[in-house]
Motif scaffolding. Sequence first.
Motif, PDB file in Angstrom:
ATOM      1  N   ARG A  67      55.849  62.192  -1.060  1.00 52.30           N
ATOM      2  CA  ARG A  67      55.874  63.633  -0.873  1.00 52.30           C
ATOM      3  C   ARG A  67      54.687  64.293  -1.538  1.00 52.30           C
ATOM      4  NH1 ARG A  67      61.259  64.841  -3.535  1.00 52.30           N
ATOM      5  NH2 ARG A  67      62.158  62.837  -2.953  1.00 52.30           N
TER       6      ARG A  67
ATOM      7  N   MET B 126      55.075  68.267   5.394  1.00 54.69           N
ATOM      8  CA  MET B 126      56.259  67.692   6.035  1.00 54.69           C
ATOM      9  C   MET B 126      56.266  68.008   7.522  1.00 54.69           C
ATOM     10  SD  MET B 126      59.237  66.137   5.123  1.00 54.69           S
ATOM     11  CE  MET B 126      60.616  65.586   6.076  1.00 54.69           C
TER      12      MET B 126
ATOM     13  N   ASN C 257      53.561  72.849  -3.318  1.00 50.70           N
ATOM     14  CA  ASN C 257      54.514  73.678  -4.038  1.00 50.70           C
ATOM     15  C   ASN C 257      54.051  74.010  -5.448  1.00 50.70           C
ATOM     16  OD1 ASN C 257      56.196  73.676  -1.912  1.00 50.70           O
ATOM     17  ND2 ASN C 257      57.559  72.085  -2.672  1.00 50.70           N
TER      18      ASN C 257
ATOM     19  N   TYR D 127      62.309  58.120   4.195  1.00 51.70           N
ATOM     20  CA  TYR D 127      61.352  57.729   3.143  1.00 51.70           C
ATOM     21  C   TYR D 127      60.999  58.941   2.295  1.00 51.70           C
ATOM     22  CZ  TYR D 127      60.087  53.362   5.543  1.00 51.70           C
ATOM     23  OH  TYR D 127      60.079  52.140   6.123  1.00 51.70           O
ATOM     24  N   TYR D 128      60.746  60.022   2.982  1.00 51.65           N
ATOM     25  CA  TYR D 128      60.358  61.242   2.278  1.00 51.65           C
ATOM     26  C   TYR D 128      61.450  61.706   1.343  1.00 51.65           C
ATOM     27  CZ  TYR D 128      55.903  62.605   4.212  1.00 51.65           C
ATOM     28  OH  TYR D 128      54.581  62.678   4.492  1.00 51.65           O
ATOM     29  N   VAL D 129      62.688  61.560   1.812  1.00 52.40           N
ATOM     30  CA  VAL D 129      63.802  62.004   0.985  1.00 52.40           C
ATOM     31  C   VAL D 129      63.916  61.117  -0.255  1.00 52.40           C
ATOM     32  CG1 VAL D 129      66.293  62.330   0.922  1.00 52.40           C
ATOM     33  CG2 VAL D 129      65.011  62.917   2.971  1.00 52.40           C
TER      34      VAL D 129
ATOM     35  N   PRO E 286      59.623  60.133  -3.910  1.00 54.66           N
ATOM     36  CA  PRO E 286      58.798  61.327  -4.152  1.00 54.66           C
ATOM     37  C   PRO E 286      57.298  61.043  -4.056  1.00 54.66           C
ATOM     38  CG  PRO E 286      59.717  60.501  -6.205  1.00 54.66           C
ATOM     39  CD  PRO E 286      60.371  59.732  -5.099  1.00 54.66           C
ATOM     40  N   ARG E 287      56.904  59.772  -4.229  1.00 53.34           N
ATOM     41  CA  ARG E 287      55.468  59.476  -4.174  1.00 53.34           C
ATOM     42  C   ARG E 287      54.898  59.760  -2.796  1.00 53.34           C
ATOM     43  NH1 ARG E 287      56.233  53.770  -6.864  1.00 53.34           N
ATOM     44  NH2 ARG E 287      58.174  54.121  -5.764  1.00 53.34           N
TER      45      ARG E 287
ATOM     46  N   ASP F 278      51.727  65.326  -0.934  1.00 56.51           N
ATOM     47  CA  ASP F 278      51.094  66.531  -0.369  1.00 56.51           C
ATOM     48  C   ASP F 278      51.981  67.744  -0.560  1.00 56.51           C
ATOM     49  OD1 ASP F 278      49.166  64.822   0.511  1.00 56.51           O
ATOM     50  OD2 ASP F 278      50.170  64.491   2.422  1.00 56.51           O
ATOM     51  N   LEU F 279      53.249  67.513  -0.286  1.00 55.98           N
ATOM     52  CA  LEU F 279      54.230  68.573  -0.398  1.00 55.98           C
ATOM     53  C   LEU F 279      54.293  69.081  -1.833  1.00 55.98           C
ATOM     54  CD1 LEU F 279      56.378  69.800   1.534  1.00 55.98           C
ATOM     55  CD2 LEU F 279      58.013  68.355   0.397  1.00 55.98           C
ATOM     56  N   GLY F 280      54.310  68.121  -2.805  1.00 62.20           N
ATOM     57  CA  GLY F 280      54.399  68.487  -4.221  1.00 62.20           C
ATOM     58  C   GLY F 280      53.223  69.358  -4.615  1.00 62.20           C
TER      59      GLY F 280
END
Lengths: 328, 323
Positions: A319, A1, A326, A311-313, A316-317, A321-323
Motif C-alpha cells: 500500500r 488504489m 495519505n 493483497y492490498y488489504v 501494508p507494504r 503509494d496509498l500511505g
Amino acid sequence: MLAFIIRRLAQSLFVMFFVAMVAFLMFNYVGDPVHQMVGIDTSFEEREALREHLGLNDPALVQFMRFIGHAMQGEFGLSYQHKRPVADLFRERLPATLELSFVAALLALVVGVPMGVYTGLNRNGFISKLFMTFSLIGISLPTFLIGILLIFIFAVILGWLPSFGRGEVVTVGVWTTGLLTQSGLKALIMPSVTLGLFQLTLIMRLVRSEMLEVLRTDYIKFARARGLSNRAVNFGHALKNTLVPVITITGLQIGSIIAFAIITETVFQWPGMGLMFLQAIHNVDIPIMSAYLLLVAFFFVVINLIVDMLYYVVDPRLRIDLGKANGH
Amino acid sequence: MLKVENLTIRFDTRYGPLTAVDDVTFEVRPGEVFGLVGESGAGKSLTGQSIIGLLDPPGYIAGGQITLEGTRIDNLAYNHLRALRGRKIGMIFQDPLTSLNPLYTIGKQLTETILTHSSMTNAEAQKQAIALLTDVGIPGAGERINCYPHQFSGGMRQRVVIALALCVNPQLVIADEPTTALDVSIQAQILSLLKRMCREHGAAVILITHDMGVIAQVAQRVAVMYSGRLVEIGDVRQVVKHPQHPYARGLMGSIPSLHHQVDQLTQIDGTMPRLTDIPSGCAFHPRCPDCFDLCKDKRPPLKKIADSHIACWLYANEAHHAG
C-alpha cells in the motif's frame, strides 16, 4: 488504489478479449457449423441460404464483433444438441456447479488452514505426522478414484449417502439451491469432499511450510521476547504473515475447483456445467464449449482481481503509494 | 541482581553433545551496562538468549543456574517465563529491519505489548506508546504511530525496537548486537539513546557485541568470552587499558587508536576452534603467544586478580606466587 484497480480491470478485459477470440475461432473453424445443424438430405442451396442467414459469409472481423456483442449480452446461440439457447442451459446449471465449488473451497479452507497451523506449530507431534501422511493421500490420489472409493464405501456398502444427483432443490428467484433441503445437503457431502480434498491438503501443506518459515523470523522471536502470549504470537503475528502466499494459491485453486469440477460432476452425475460440458464434447456441441470456455476464463479473471485486492488489504507494504498519499 | 552461575549450554547432535557455552559465571548489577564481547561463535548470544528463555532447540541449558533478584529463572514454567519476558527482562535484536512485524503498525505492536503486561485501557496504552516514541526521538510520534515498519529507516526502526523493549520498564535489557546492522554514523546515536533510555527507566543492560569500541564507549564492566568460556571479567577501563588475558590483549591490540600512532595492529594468529574440536586445557592455548605446558593439559579456573577475574595459568601462578 483506484488506479491499480483500473489497471487490473484493463488487463482483465484484455485477457477476456483474447479468450473470446479463441472461443470464436473454435466456434467457427472447428468443423462446419452448418454441417452440424442440417440433416444429411439438405440440399446445397438450402445450406447456402442457411449460411447466409446465419451471417457466416460475412468477413471474419464482422463475425467476431458480432460474437463479442452477443457474448456481452449473454447470448451464445443455440445448443446443437439441446436445441435451446446456451445461456438458458448455463443459467440452469450454474448454481449447481457454483454451490459445489463454494462448499468444496470452504471445506478446503476451514479444515486446511487449521490443520496447517497445527502441523506447523507441533511439527514433531504424533497428530501432525498423521495429518502429513493423510495429506499425501489427498495429494497423490486422483479425484475420480477418491470419488469412486467414497461412493463404494458410503453409498454402496453403508448406504448412508446418495451416490449421484443433487437431491431435492429449492428455487430461490433464478437460483436453484440444494443447501436448504436435507437430501440436497446429503447429496452435497461426497462431491464436495472429493472436489475439495486435493485443495485441502495443498492448503494444509502450504500453511505448514509458511508457518515454519515465519516462526523462524526475528519478529516472531522479538514478539516472544516481549512476553506476548503464544496465542497472540502464533495467530496474530505468525499466521497473518503466512496469508499472502496462501491467498494466492487459494485464489488460483478456487478457479481450478470451478474448472475441474468436470470430473467430480461426472463421477457423481452432478447436474452442473462440468457435466454438461463433457456431454457437449461428446456431441461436438460447440456453442456450449465456447461459452464454457468464456465463463471459466471469466471466473479466473474475477478471482485473480479479488486476490490482487486482498493483497492490498493484508500487506501494508504493497500500500506504499496509498500511505504516502495519505501522509501529506 | 542477575546472577549467571556455571551456565552450560549444549547442543545434542549426531556426533554427540557439543558444548557451546561452558561453565560461564557472571553477575549484572542494577542499572549498570555490562558488556559481553567475543568473536562470532563465542557463545555470547546463546548466553543472552538463555537468560530470557529463548534458546532455540536443539540447544538447551545443561547445567548451572540463572537467578534474577534471588529467583531462579532458568527452569520456569512457560506462563511464569512469559510474564517475565518484556516485564522484567527486555530484549533487543541485531537487525531492526527484521525485528518488527511488517504487517502491523508500530503503534499496534507497542500497545499490544503494554496491554499484555498491564491493565491499562486502550487509550492509556496509546498515550504511553506516543510518549515512549517521543522519548526515543521519533518526530511527530502522534502521527507516526500509525505507520508501518517499512515506512521507517533502519535507525528509526531500532529506536522503535528500543521503545518496545523498554515499554513495560524491565529491570534488565539484553541488547544483542544492537548496532551491528546500522550505519556507523547512526551507531553512536543509537548507543547513547540506549544508554540514556536504560538509565531513565532504571534498567541494567547486557550489551552483547564483538566491537570493543562499543564496549569502551558505553559499558561499565565487561566480560570477554572465547570458545564458550569466560576468559576475563572486569571493570571496562581495566580490561580495555590493561587487558591481562592474552586473548583480551590480542583483542585490544587489534583496535586502531586515535590517540597513539601505532605502526602495526596486533593480530591473533589462527581462528577460534570449532565446537567439535575445542583444544584440551585452555581453549586458547594453540593461539596463545605465552602458552606453556600446563595450558595444554589443564583448564585454568577463573581467578580474582586485582579487580578483575581472569582464567589464565599465567596469572594463576602469579597470584599463587604473590600469595
